[in-house]
Design a protein around this motif. Structure first.
Motif: not given
Ligand SMILES: [Zn+2]
Length: 161
Positions: A80-81, A96-102, A83-94
């Motif tokens: 979810d995070i 972090a979310a990817i790392s978490q997902a991994r 997706e939101c980060a991507e929509k907001a163009g927030d690469l740093r959060t995106a």
């Protein structure tokens, strides 16, 4: 004809097993529950180990299920995070979310491996990871430099993983 075990059939079998496990002599247990000593002795040596093993397996399976649920929840949040980060163009959060997902995928893989008693699957080959990877690189296509940097660090990650 195998004789039925009066202890296994006893309504207070759990109490009897508990007493035996806690080290109460079988003679005392027999007396307390009005059973024959030989029946308690036979139950203790022939049936109790299997009961204990089964109880532990059930307990472990329940604990593993619980863990699986929790990691699945975490994974849903991470996605979810992302997706939101991507929509907001927030690469740093995106990222972090990817790392978490991994990390979650790795955990899920390990838990599933424990449950199935199969060797741990390589997370980086999992469809979810490929999906995340593709989505991320696509989202970064508007930022070629960032995309290249991320692609490079992903490759490093995948070589290590
Ligand atoms: Zn028994």
């Amino acid at each position: 004809m195998p004789r039925r075990c009066t202890v296994c059939d006893h309504p207070e079998r759990h109490g009897i097993d508990k007493a035996l496990v806690s080290g109460t002599p079988y003679r005392s247990v027999a007396k307390r529950f009005r059973l024959s000593e030989s029946a308690v002795y036979r139950h203790k040596t022939e049936h109790l180990p299997a009961h204990l093993l089964k109880a532990r397996e059930v307990e472990e399976a329940a604990r593993a299920d619980d863990l699986l649920d929790q990691v699945r929840n975490l994974q849903a949040h991470a996605l979810d995070i992302l997706e939101c980060a991507e929509k907001a163009g927030d690469l740093r959060t995106a990222l972090a979310a990817i790392s978490q997902a991994r990390g979650n995928l790795e955990l899920l893989g390990k838990l599933a491996g424990d449950l199935d008693e199969r060797p741990v699957v390589n997370v980086l080959l999992s469809p979810q990871w490929v999906m995340i990877r593709t989505t991320m690189l696509k989202a970064l296509s508007a930022y070629p430099e960032a995309r290249a940097a991320v692609a490079e660090s992903l490759l490093e990650l995948e070589e290590v993983g």
